[in-house]
Scaffold this motif. Sequence first.
Motif, short mmCIF file in Angstrom:
data_model
loop_
_atom_site.label_atom_id
_atom_site.label_comp_id
_atom_site.label_asym_id
_atom_site.label_seq_id
_atom_site.Cartn_x
_atom_site.Cartn_y
_atom_site.Cartn_z
N ASN A 1 0.86 -1.15 -0.37
CA ASN A 1 0.04 -0.05 -0.18
C ASN A 1 0.93 1.43 -0.37
OD1 ASN A 1 -2.77 -1.11 -0.06
ND2 ASN A 1 -2.26 -1.68 1.88
N THR B 1 -5.64 -5.32 6.48
CA THR B 1 -4.23 -3.54 6.64
C THR B 1 -4.94 -2.74 5.57
OG1 THR B 1 -2.81 -5.30 7.25
CG2 THR B 1 -2.22 -4.18 6.40
N THR B 2 -5.28 -3.62 4.79
CA THR B 2 -5.28 -2.34 3.59
C THR B 2 -6.69 -1.00 3.87
OG1 THR B 2 -5.31 -3.65 1.56
CG2 THR B 2 -6.01 -2.00 1.29
N ASN C 1 -4.22 1.20 6.36
CA ASN C 1 -3.96 1.74 5.25
C ASN C 1 -4.82 3.24 4.32
OD1 ASN C 1 -1.61 1.23 5.95
ND2 ASN C 1 -1.33 -0.68 4.61
N GLY D 1 -7.22 4.88 5.14
CA GLY D 1 -8.26 5.27 6.41
C GLY D 1 -9.55 4.94 5.97
N LYS D 2 -9.46 3.70 5.53
CA LYS D 2 -10.92 2.91 5.98
C LYS D 2 -11.36 2.50 7.26
CE LYS D 2 -11.53 1.88 0.97
NZ LYS D 2 -12.88 3.27 0.60
N GLN E 1 -14.44 8.94 12.66
CA GLN E 1 -13.90 8.50 11.36
C GLN E 1 -14.80 8.55 9.83
OE1 GLN E 1 -10.44 5.67 11.94
NE2 GLN E 1 -10.02 5.76 9.02
#
Lengths: 146, 146, 146, 146, 146, 146, 146, 146
Positions: A103, B99-100, B103, B105-106, C72
């Motif tokens: 990423n 992890t994605t 990375n 911001g979700k 968020q």
Amino acid sequence: MTFVVYLAGQIHDDWRETLIEKVQEKDLPFEFVSPQTNHDLSDDIGEQVLGEQPGKYYKDDAASDINNFRTQVLMNKADIVIALFGEEYRQWNTAMDATTAVNKGKPLIIVRPESLIHAIKELSNKANVTVETIDQAVSVLEYVTI
Amino acid sequence: MTFVVYLAGQIHDDWRETLIEKVQEKDLPFEFVSPQTNHDLSDDIGEQVLGEQPGKYYKDDAASDINNFRTQVLMNKADIVIALFGEEYRQWNTAMDATTAVNKGKPLIIVRPESLIHAIKELSNKANVTVETIDQAVSVLEYVTI
Amino acid sequence: MTFVVYLAGQIHDDWRETLIEKVQEKDLPFEFVSPQTNHDLSDDIGEQVLGEQPGKYYKDDAASDINNFRTQVLMNKADIVIALFGEEYRQWNTAMDATTAVNKGKPLIIVRPESLIHAIKELSNKANVTVETIDQAVSVLEYVTI
Amino acid sequence: MTFVVYLAGQIHDDWRETLIEKVQEKDLPFEFVSPQTNHDLSDDIGEQVLGEQPGKYYKDDAASDINNFRTQVLMNKADIVIALFGEEYRQWNTAMDATTAVNKGKPLIIVRPESLIHAIKELSNKANVTVETIDQAVSVLEYVTI
Amino acid sequence: MTFVVYLAGQIHDDWRETLIEKVQEKDLPFEFVSPQTNHDLSDDIGEQVLGEQPGKYYKDDAASDINNFRTQVLMNKADIVIALFGEEYRQWNTAMDATTAVNKGKPLIIVRPESLIHAIKELSNKANVTVETIDQAVSVLEYVTI
Amino acid sequence: MTFVVYLAGQIHDDWRETLIEKVQEKDLPFEFVSPQTNHDLSDDIGEQVLGEQPGKYYKDDAASDINNFRTQVLMNKADIVIALFGEEYRQWNTAMDATTAVNKGKPLIIVRPESLIHAIKELSNKANVTVETIDQAVSVLEYVTI
Amino acid sequence: MTFVVYLAGQIHDDWRETLIEKVQEKDLPFEFVSPQTNHDLSDDIGEQVLGEQPGKYYKDDAASDINNFRTQVLMNKADIVIALFGEEYRQWNTAMDATTAVNKGKPLIIVRPESLIHAIKELSNKANVTVETIDQAVSVLEYVTI
Amino acid sequence: MTFVVYLAGQIHDDWRETLIEKVQEKDLPFEFVSPQTNHDLSDDIGEQVLGEQPGKYYKDDAASDINNFRTQVLMNKADIVIALFGEEYRQWNTAMDATTAVNKGKPLIIVRPESLIHAIKELSNKANVTVETIDQAVSVLEYVTI
């Protein structure tokens, strides 16, 4: 021109030393960083810094705070990530480090035994290169320099 | 205002249906997407589209191309990711999706049994919330709306 | 064209209702979201979802997990952030939300009393506009539409 | 490999000198930068550079222009941010610097007394590690190097 | 599929109305937003919201706060930016909006008279297309739809 | 720690030499880069490299290709941008460089005479600091180091 | 949930119509956009909008301004990119669109005949999926929806 | 201040050596990196590292894994990219490298013969500068330093 390589992955054998030695024998321009490889320290660092915690979950959470701090500092410096998966353990922090490399646009080599092909296929598909041995990973590093 | 939730994680039981049903019972404004949950299709899709491959590794690589395509399309649409880890299997693609989410911001909820606290501690530490049950995950979703 | 406005800031009076009412009286195209404004719920949500925690620090940490999840999710949806600072309390979560707006490129209005000019000067300097009253904030919103 | 650490936080005591001294005693590879720690200069720099301003608000705004310039220059260089919160003052610029570290992917250590646990819980939750003493912060830095 | 077009540039004649009319005559799927085109309001909005300021510089600074707020809100929504430069005035806010479009990846059309070719050459070089007339700009918009 | 400063702005007088000299007298840790300051070369570089062009527009476009190449290379290296606006000329390339600094998170000082306050108010509002003299700009640089 | 697909690639046959028809027959939720497929218009659009240019190079440059404008507008809207390479022509704009998809995180399917395997291997390696026929590409799209 | 230049493009003649020699004759501060220029090695590296593959497609895919790894490592280090296109071959990896330079904000010079003007017009339009000879490319590099 030198390159910083983050060596993600299991800390139960000395694969990092093996790899670094092979790179040094060839006199290649790579410098290495890694997660905490002292397993006990890695488990205990939370309580060591923050004091005794009220149970296993809290001890683990405190340790992971500081392990993640270390990883983030060092991976930010890395030009390349190598992630080694072994046959034991879940190794989700290794999967996390490997995914973060993808990423963040950091080139990624995965090392895993043939027995894990199926289990790791989606992550392997995102890596630049997947190999089975330390020697192969060193060959890929060397290829950048020749 | 509605939210798209990507449900990452194991495809060996019907946890997604259970979760979606509970959300619908409460009439909450969430829409759900997920990886391919038909396990055989997920394994065979590479050969199904690209034809027979010359071995297990190549079959798996072809399948992961298309599974990763699907995941990327749908996760790009997601406002929230929920990743469920079970006691069996390596589940590295689940770790990759979780992890994605971090990375990109979700916001991320991890669901995992107590037995996995130690193994998943670093990834859990990066999630917004880690819970043990589907009901708890639904409560966290609901909290966004009240 | 409509706009989503995140209303960051203290939850000890009804400033949000006042602001929303004024915007609705003028029939302006803004939709509002906010952090959890039920103060007790905001403090207790961690234990409510995750069960009793072994002390005040752990209760607070569990609550903040879920409050940050909510923020968020909703701030990702926002086109505009308004952050109101009052004369009581530290309001560091408000400062955090305001700073995140700046860093994410979301236009920011700060509302603060004259008495706080000095204390908030660096953050105020990063906001697009700093005003003292709800009416002024509404005028700034209205200016986007005329 | 050396690391730049930005020391955000109050400028009313000599905590930075204490921390730096402890790091130097251990001969650790960290270099330190910080906001302006001369409080009077920090308040007066706007009028000092731009001339007398027409009132307190304008004096503060001019000073914050130049303080924010300094912070942005130095934080862009930082690999790590440590933010210390004390029991007095609002310290919103410290909260702003800490949040910016999180948003920019710079690993963050918060130091705060036990009395502030509740007030800072959401921001603390976003930091990598929260500790109570300078010694603990130094231990976390040291952990990166062992 | 419809597109939002931000019309940056001088507010001293009715070029926006002319352009919008031509687009509507062709029934093209574009919606338009713009900076404040009431020049007096644009100059006075600072004092109108914040009260009388202690001089021309402070009046202008207050107005630009709110004008920049408006621009940021609306440009964030834009799929396309058209920036028109006329022969009078410095038009630095137009240059700022055009540059921001380039930096944010928003496709940019510049409209400028032949007499400004030399003065605007570096900015023009960064635009996607530079034309001399409103009709040409409308032709470029139309090309997206045929 | 040293800093690279990009000096954007007019190339019709020797303000850069003046500024650099003052910085060197104080022995401050700044290194300077700038656009092409040889005006004739800056206008002719396109034809000089690519050969004669079929008219003024094409000559200017070829020159701006190479000027923008130079600016992009050097501004990518800059930690700080100073943009000076004078009373003559449109200086849109200076406005473009200043805006790019803002968009890329590079701290920006604008130097402009009092007579331009109104014309530059929106861009000035986005800069970190706006001053009127070279000496003031040097004081702001110096503030980073004391 | 519907998806926008950008169909990059050669404009010398009717592959887009074929693909769209097959998707519509299956009633799948995809909407399609593409570069200008009228080849003559694509070559002449520069002179058509900007008037006669002083030679072939300048005619091509003017056309590419407007073609790139169109592509950027439409690709910004796309959730998915399909890039088809045929056996004739250099198709560098197709390679450019495909690479941009990868760099922007937009999932990419490449369609190319077996004869091009070697020539396109590095780009193909960056795509999510590479297939040989329109039917295979449609199957990959369909997989997202089942 | 020195600059790293990535030399993308064909590996069938010695254009890199020519260019580097001309830069060294002028004693300019540029350091050069490039893709693998040993053509046979570039084709065989996949099998050399990973062992024999079950066919031409798989051999090519394995080689491209490692070639893309090398390119990503070295291009991440580059301040400038020069991409040379010759009259033979498809050179899609060169187009990919050039496009990646544009997408990553790395200044790009394209070198191509007059005969390719039409074929490369859209990509050329995205480059900073397009020239026809090595000498011209060297002049553009030199312009950064004078």
